[in-house]
Scaffold this motif. Structure first.
Motif, short mmCIF file in Angstrom:
data_model
loop_
_atom_site.label_atom_id
_atom_site.label_comp_id
_atom_site.label_asym_id
_atom_site.label_seq_id
_atom_site.Cartn_x
_atom_site.Cartn_y
_atom_site.Cartn_z
N LEU A 117 138.96 125.37 53.83
CA LEU A 117 139.38 126.75 54.36
C LEU A 117 138.35 127.51 53.91
CD1 LEU A 117 141.10 128.50 56.80
CD2 LEU A 117 142.07 129.05 54.36
N LEU A 118 137.38 128.87 54.32
CA LEU A 118 136.78 129.60 53.27
C LEU A 118 136.70 131.03 53.88
CD1 LEU A 118 133.02 127.57 54.23
CD2 LEU A 118 134.28 127.73 52.16
N LEU A 119 136.23 131.91 53.01
CA LEU A 119 136.58 133.49 53.26
C LEU A 119 135.45 133.84 52.28
CD1 LEU A 119 139.76 133.91 52.01
CD2 LEU A 119 139.37 131.82 51.75
N CYS A 120 135.68 135.23 51.86
CA CYS A 120 135.16 135.92 50.95
C CYS A 120 135.35 135.56 49.73
CB CYS A 120 135.45 137.88 50.93
SG CYS A 120 134.86 138.35 50.05
N ASN A 121 134.76 135.34 48.68
CA ASN A 121 135.45 134.39 47.07
C ASN A 121 135.93 135.76 46.66
OD1 ASN A 121 134.83 131.63 46.32
ND2 ASN A 121 133.65 132.45 48.44
N HIS A 122 135.58 137.35 46.83
CA HIS A 122 135.97 138.37 45.45
C HIS A 122 135.88 137.95 44.42
CE1 HIS A 122 138.04 140.06 49.10
NE2 HIS A 122 138.39 138.73 49.89
N CYS A 123 134.41 137.97 44.29
CA CYS A 123 133.94 137.30 42.53
C CYS A 123 134.39 138.38 41.62
CB CYS A 123 132.54 137.12 43.36
SG CYS A 123 131.88 135.70 44.16
N TYR A 124 134.33 137.94 40.60
CA TYR A 124 134.42 138.59 39.83
C TYR A 124 132.89 139.73 38.68
CZ TYR A 124 135.37 140.25 34.96
OH TYR A 124 135.63 141.01 33.43
N ASN A 125 132.22 139.18 39.79
CA ASN A 125 130.43 139.87 39.25
C ASN A 125 129.90 139.74 40.92
OD1 ASN A 125 128.16 140.61 38.11
ND2 ASN A 125 127.51 138.37 37.71
N PRO A 126 130.21 139.89 41.44
CA PRO A 126 129.73 139.98 43.46
C PRO A 126 128.16 140.57 43.16
CG PRO A 126 131.13 142.18 43.32
CD PRO A 126 131.18 141.37 41.62
N PRO A 127 127.45 139.70 43.83
CA PRO A 127 126.29 140.36 43.76
C PRO A 127 126.26 141.52 45.57
CG PRO A 127 126.54 137.95 44.34
CD PRO A 127 128.07 138.81 43.99
N CYS A 128 126.83 140.95 46.14
CA CYS A 128 126.90 141.56 47.47
C CYS A 128 126.77 143.70 46.85
CB CYS A 128 128.17 141.19 48.77
SG CYS A 128 129.99 141.55 47.65
N VAL A 129 127.69 143.79 46.16
CA VAL A 129 127.99 145.31 45.70
C VAL A 129 126.62 145.57 44.51
CG1 VAL A 129 129.95 146.80 44.25
CG2 VAL A 129 130.38 144.71 45.04
N ARG A 130 126.26 144.67 44.32
CA ARG A 130 124.89 145.33 43.23
C ARG A 130 123.90 146.07 44.90
NH1 ARG A 130 125.56 141.07 40.20
NH2 ARG A 130 123.54 140.11 40.99
N VAL A 131 123.72 145.42 45.46
CA VAL A 131 122.70 145.46 46.29
C VAL A 131 123.08 146.70 47.79
CG1 VAL A 131 121.67 143.75 46.44
CG2 VAL A 131 123.20 143.80 48.33
N CYS A 132 124.36 147.07 48.14
CA CYS A 132 124.16 147.82 48.54
C CYS A 132 123.74 149.76 48.43
CB CYS A 132 126.42 147.91 49.53
SG CYS A 132 126.17 148.66 50.13
N PRO A 133 123.19 149.66 49.45
CA PRO A 133 123.06 151.48 48.96
C PRO A 133 123.55 152.01 49.54
CG PRO A 133 121.93 150.89 51.39
CD PRO A 133 122.51 149.48 50.24
N THR A 134 123.91 152.07 49.89
CA THR A 134 125.08 152.79 50.37
C THR A 134 126.64 153.25 49.82
OG1 THR A 134 126.34 151.94 52.80
CG2 THR A 134 124.22 153.57 52.81
N LYS A 135 126.91 152.09 48.99
CA LYS A 135 128.20 151.65 48.57
C LYS A 135 129.94 151.72 50.03
CE LYS A 135 126.18 152.43 44.57
NZ LYS A 135 125.78 151.81 44.00
N ALA A 136 129.23 151.09 50.51
CA ALA A 136 130.22 150.16 51.93
C ALA A 136 130.40 148.93 50.96
CB ALA A 136 129.15 150.42 53.60
#
Length: 259
Positions: A117-136
């Motif tokens: 089973l796969l889903l978002c891993n809700h990382c403690y150190n999420p790279p996706c948050v760092r790259v989002c330009p609008t904080k979406a």
């Protein structure tokens, strides 16, 4: 210059200055992190760091996975789209795709061809948050990586940054694709051109309910506070051998798999 003309010019100048400041103000507002203005529910479930444990020994067939995926997708109005434009919050894949670094030359065939089973891993150190330009995409204090689909501009930087393929892009307007009888009016609608993903059912946690997939799993999925040694997830991790996906990347996933 008479007083009337001087007064007119003064107020005209102030109006122009205000109009000139609007684009900058709007641009600044686009970068304000998501805030919740509603009064917190006293019955809401709380944690310092939410986490999930998936007991892979109890999930083996399509019949085991389907109720979990259906519960998630129906709760969050995830449309059914076949092919490369598929939108998914919860899905499955085989050992090679899920744990490529765990693959062994002489691995047991049952494990090698098993689905996970796969889903978002809700990382403690999420790279996706760092790259989002609008904080979406942003991280809550509880450790959940959230997705504001109304702030998303569809740049898909977060999709490129996520090493787990946990995000989907809406190439089509998803809402007309959902049968009216399956539509959940309690979950917000979204439009074409935005990214979406699993949110650990934060909307349900705020109402005092567990994630939909956990409720449907009959104990195969455990959910709780990774910071609390007495929580069900910590107890399960203490008593069983578990692994996470791609640990060498340093993202520190909050989703664990009992093998």
């Amino acid at each position: 210059m008479n007083e009337t003309r001087r007064t007119f010019l003064k107020y005209a100048g102030l109006s122009l200055a205000g109009l000139a400041a609007l684009p900058a103000a709007n641009a600044a507002a686009a970068y304000i992190p998501h805030t919740v203005h509603e009064k917190p529910n006293p019955d809401a479930l709380k944690a310092k760091r939410w986490g999930m444990v998936i007991d892979t020994r109890r999930l083996n067939t399509e019949a085991d996975f389907k109720p979990l995926i259906d519960a998630c997708h129906k709760t969050h109005n995830v449309p059914t789209i076949e092919g490369p434009q598929e939108v998914k919050w919860l899905w499955t894949d085989d050992m090679h795709a899920v744990f490529p670094e765990q693959h062994g030359e002489f691995q047991h065939k049952e494990i090698e061809h098993k689905n996970f089973l796969l889903l978002c891993n809700h990382c403690y150190n999420p790279p996706c948050v760092r790259v989002c330009p609008t904080k979406a995409t942003f991280k809550l204090k509880s450790g959940i990586t959230m997705m504001d689909m109304h702030r998303c501009i569809g740049c898909r930087y977060c999709m490129a940054a996520c090493p787990y393929g946990a995000r989907s892009f809406n190439f089509k307007d998803p809402m007309p694709l959902i049968p009216e009888e399956d539509l959940n009016p309690a979950y917000p609608a979204r439009t074409r051109g935005v990214v979406e993903k699993c949110t650990f059912c934060n909307d349900r946690l705020e109402k005092g309910m567990l994630p939909a997939c956990v409720e449907a799993s009959n104990g195969a999925l455990l959910f709780g506070d990774l910071s609390d040694p007495s929580s069900p997830v910590r107890k399960a991790l203490k008593e069983n051998y578990s692994i996470v996906r791609k640990p060498n990347l340093g993202t520190q996933p909050s989703v664990y798999y009992i093998i």
